[in-house]
Design a protein around this motif. Structure first.
Motif, PDB file in Angstrom:
ATOM      1  N   PRO A  29       0.815  -1.221   0.000  1.00 63.48           N
ATOM      2  CA  PRO A  29       0.000   0.000   0.000  1.00 63.48           C
ATOM      3  C   PRO A  29       0.850   1.274   0.000  1.00 63.48           C
ATOM      4  O   PRO A  29       0.499   2.258  -0.660  1.00 63.48           O
ATOM      5  N   GLU A  30       1.956   1.251   0.732  1.00 70.17           N
ATOM      6  CA  GLU A  30       2.839   2.427   0.762  1.00 70.17           C
ATOM      7  C   GLU A  30       3.462   2.680  -0.604  1.00 70.17           C
ATOM      8  O   GLU A  30       3.577   3.833  -1.047  1.00 70.17           O
ATOM      9  N   GLN A  31       3.869   1.618  -1.294  1.00 70.73           N
ATOM     10  CA  GLN A  31       4.453   1.767  -2.633  1.00 70.73           C
ATOM     11  C   GLN A  31       3.409   2.277  -3.625  1.00 70.73           C
ATOM     12  O   GLN A  31       3.728   3.109  -4.482  1.00 70.73           O
ATOM     13  N   ARG A  32       2.169   1.791  -3.509  1.00 74.12           N
ATOM     14  CA  ARG A  32       1.117   2.270  -4.404  1.00 74.12           C
ATOM     15  C   ARG A  32       0.841   3.759  -4.157  1.00 74.12           C
ATOM     16  O   ARG A  32       0.601   4.512  -5.098  1.00 74.12           O
ATOM     17  N   ARG A  33       0.875   4.167  -2.876  1.00 70.27           N
ATOM     18  CA  ARG A  33       0.659   5.584  -2.563  1.00 70.27           C
ATOM     19  C   ARG A  33       1.770   6.441  -3.174  1.00 70.27           C
ATOM     20  O   ARG A  33       1.505   7.462  -3.797  1.00 70.27           O
ATOM     21  N   ASP A  34       3.009   6.005  -3.023  1.00 67.03           N
ATOM     22  CA  ASP A  34       4.128   6.758  -3.598  1.00 67.03           C
ATOM     23  C   ASP A  34       4.013   6.820  -5.121  1.00 67.03           C
ATOM     24  O   ASP A  34       4.302   7.859  -5.741  1.00 67.03           O
ATOM     25  N   ILE A  47       1.249   6.628  -7.016  1.00 66.90           N
ATOM     26  CA  ILE A  47       0.146   7.477  -7.486  1.00 66.90           C
ATOM     27  C   ILE A  47       0.487   8.960  -7.303  1.00 66.90           C
ATOM     28  O   ILE A  47       0.104   9.796  -8.131  1.00 66.90           O
ATOM     29  N   VAL A  48       1.245   9.303  -6.265  1.00 66.42           N
ATOM     30  CA  VAL A  48       1.693  10.688  -6.081  1.00 66.42           C
ATOM     31  C   VAL A  48       2.694  11.054  -7.177  1.00 66.42           C
ATOM     32  O   VAL A  48       2.677  12.179  -7.702  1.00 66.42           O
ATOM     33  N   PHE A  78      -6.684   5.074  -5.021  1.00 68.03           N
ATOM     34  CA  PHE A  78      -7.383   6.172  -5.693  1.00 68.03           C
ATOM     35  C   PHE A  78      -6.926   7.510  -5.117  1.00 68.03           C
ATOM     36  O   PHE A  78      -6.849   7.678  -3.898  1.00 68.03           O
ATOM     37  N   LEU A  79      -6.629   8.438  -5.994  1.00 71.40           N
ATOM     38  CA  LEU A  79      -6.246   9.804  -5.618  1.00 71.40           C
ATOM     39  C   LEU A  79      -7.202  10.782  -6.261  1.00 71.40           C
ATOM     40  O   LEU A  79      -7.497  10.678  -7.460  1.00 71.40           O
ATOM     41  N   SER A  80      -7.671  11.739  -5.489  1.00 69.15           N
ATOM     42  CA  SER A  80      -8.431  12.869  -6.032  1.00 69.15           C
ATOM     43  C   SER A  80      -7.854  14.132  -5.424  1.00 69.15           C
ATOM     44  O   SER A  80      -7.793  14.261  -4.194  1.00 69.15           O
ATOM     45  N   ILE A 123      -5.838  10.341  -0.637  1.00 65.68           N
ATOM     46  CA  ILE A 123      -5.491   9.086  -1.307  1.00 65.68           C
ATOM     47  C   ILE A 123      -6.083   7.946  -0.481  1.00 65.68           C
ATOM     48  O   ILE A 123      -5.823   7.850   0.726  1.00 65.68           O
ATOM     49  N   VAL A 124      -6.887   7.085  -1.118  1.00 68.64           N
ATOM     50  CA  VAL A 124      -7.576   6.014  -0.399  1.00 68.64           C
ATOM     51  C   VAL A 124      -7.345   4.685  -1.099  1.00 68.64           C
ATOM     52  O   VAL A 124      -6.846   4.633  -2.230  1.00 68.64           O
ATOM     53  N   ASP A 125      -7.725   3.610  -0.414  1.00 67.46           N
ATOM     54  CA  ASP A 125      -7.669   2.283  -1.039  1.00 67.46           C
ATOM     55  C   ASP A 125      -8.817   1.425  -0.493  1.00 67.46           C
ATOM     56  O   ASP A 125      -9.654   1.915   0.275  1.00 67.46           O
ATOM     57  N   GLY A 126      -8.828   0.174  -0.873  1.00 75.10           N
ATOM     58  CA  GLY A 126      -9.914  -0.706  -0.463  1.00 75.10           C
ATOM     59  C   GLY A 126      -9.951  -1.014   1.013  1.00 75.10           C
ATOM     60  O   GLY A 126     -10.938  -1.575   1.504  1.00 75.10           O
TER      61      GLY A 126
END
Length: 443
Positions: free
Chosen positions: A3-8, A10-11, A369-371, A387-390
């Protein structure tokens, strides 16, 4: 990815979109044309007038280019905290003011700009640098109303869920500077506007309420907008009197396309949301995703869009499960949703959209998901978005939070402050609406 890698990741994709619409670079790419106009017309004096969230960055680039060849001076108006570290080459006054509700500082700066333009003549060029937020910042109420009236109208429209084109249709007919009236104030000087677009379709008459563009809307259109949102009985009486007088022909309309003030005037879009979404798409491809940017005209109620995005993600995950040869997906959208405010919470359209998505996507694995607003602010908050996830909803419930309650109160910012999922960038210096980015890993 974790999850941390996905957040980085998407940013990273989001920031690629921001870099593509850097205001300084966008202005620099058009300054050769501005200087060619000066040479062709023998102009040696340029007045730079910038307003909007990107005004400071745009003005720095313009002044650097101009001061090598002509005498330039400027006046710049931007949002509070957006002029930090401003340093100009040349004579420039910088003002900060309120957004999205206009304030006295914006009103004072608008009067200063009007005074400067009154002194402009045919021997000069006025270079307008316009970016999103300019409509609220540049506040000059029409005769017969004061700033408090303007603030009341703006607040009612924002809370009603009115779209930006509807909001600006009303504002143009209650202003001394919007709807082409700023170009009229500069006449007979030559004029060029370099415009950073923050509206769907890059409509010149809508961006910052079209201060230097012909206005196709009318007083009657403004009244229709207010009626549609049930606001005609809630406005100050003098405001409705102005609009009704205009609709009856007792007040002059905003300048239209055949008005002579536009004969020596150019309005040029230098960057917009499409450029940002394309750059984000390219970065996602570089990172190994099957990336698509299907739309940059997203509008509508933020919470409804969040649900729609989540449904589309479920369908995409099912498709990926049945097509094992396919890469993980990335979708990039652009636009400007709205929020109909019914609660008393704190938030903006991006955090509200993200919260609605998180609720609808509860339990999905491998989805991020990022908005976020490209200007770095979302409503009256210090966040760009979230930034959110499931797993967002599950983690929130474990903390004793009820996501649905927060959404109902329009309190999305407070929710994400508790969960730690706010995206805080600080002012970015640009403003080309919002970006929504979805990462979908193979199940």
């Amino acid at each position: 990815m974790t999850p941390e890698q996905r957040r980085d990741t998407i940013v990273d994709i989001f920031r690629a979109g921001l870099r593509a619409v850097d205001p300084a670079l966008s202005v620099k790419q058009h300054m050769s044309h501005v200087l060619e106009v000066c040479r062709a017309r023998g102009i040696t004096e340029v007045e730079v007038v910038g307003f909007g969230k990107g005004a400071v960055t745009m003005a720095k680039a313009a002044m650097d280019a101009l001061n090598d060849e002509v005498h330039a001076r400027g006046i710049v108006l931007t949002k509070y905290a957006h002029a930090h570290g401003s340093g100009f080459r040349g004579d420039v006054e910088v003002f900060e003011a309120g957004h999205p509700i206009p304030d006295e500082a914006g009103h004072a700066a608008a009067q200063k700009i009007l005074k400067v333009l009154q002194d402009a003549d045919e021997t000069m060029l006025v270079l307008f640098l316009i970016s999103g937020g300019g409509s609220a910042l540049l506040a000059s109420p029409a005769e017969g109303m004061d700033l408090a009236d303007k603030q009341a109208v703006t607040d009612l429209l924002l809370r009603s869920g009115a779209g930006i084109d509807e909001l600006n249709t009303v504002r143009k007919h209650l202003s001394r500077v919007k709807g082409g009236r700023l170009a009229k104030a500069a006449y007979p000087a030559h004029g060029i506007s370099l415009i950073l677009s923050d509206v769907i379709g890059d409509r010149l008459d809508v961006i910052a309420s079209g201060p230097t563009a012909p206005d196709p809307s009318t007083y009657a259109d403004a009244i229709r907008v207010l009626g549609k949102h049930g606001l005609t009985e809630r406005l100050p009486a003098n405001v409705m009197k102005i609009l009704q007088s205009g609709a009856s022909g007792l007040l002059p309309e905003t300048p239209k396309k055949d008005d002579p003030v536009f004969e020596n005037f150019e309005n040029i879009i230098i960057a917009g949301n499409q450029k940002a979404t394309r750059a984000a798409e390219q970065r996602a491809i570089e990172l190994g995703f099957n990336a698509l940017a299907p739309a940059n005209n997203v509008e509508g109620e933020a919470r409804n869009l969040g649900i729609r995005y989540a449904r589309a993600v479920r369908s995409t995950q099912s498709w990926l499960a049945n097509n094992p040869e396919r890469q993980s997906m990335c979708f990039i959208y652009g636009g400007e949703p709205t929020v109909t405010v019914k609660g008393s919470g704190k938030g903006g359209r991006n955090t509200e959209l993200a919260l609605a998505f998180a609720i609808a996507a509860d339990g999905m694995e491998g989805v991020t998901f990022l908005s976020a607003g490209t200007d770095g602010t979302d409503g009256p908050t210090d966040a760009a978005g979230a930034i959110v996830d499931g797993g967002t909803v599950k983690r929130a419930r474990e903390k004793g939070l009820n996501p649905e309650d927060y959404l109902e109160r329009n309190d999305s910012y407070s929710f994400f402050k508790e969960t730690g999922e706010l995206l805080i960038t600080g002012p970015t210096g640009t403003n080309v609406m919002d970006l929504e980015i979805v990462l979908i890993e193979r199940p």
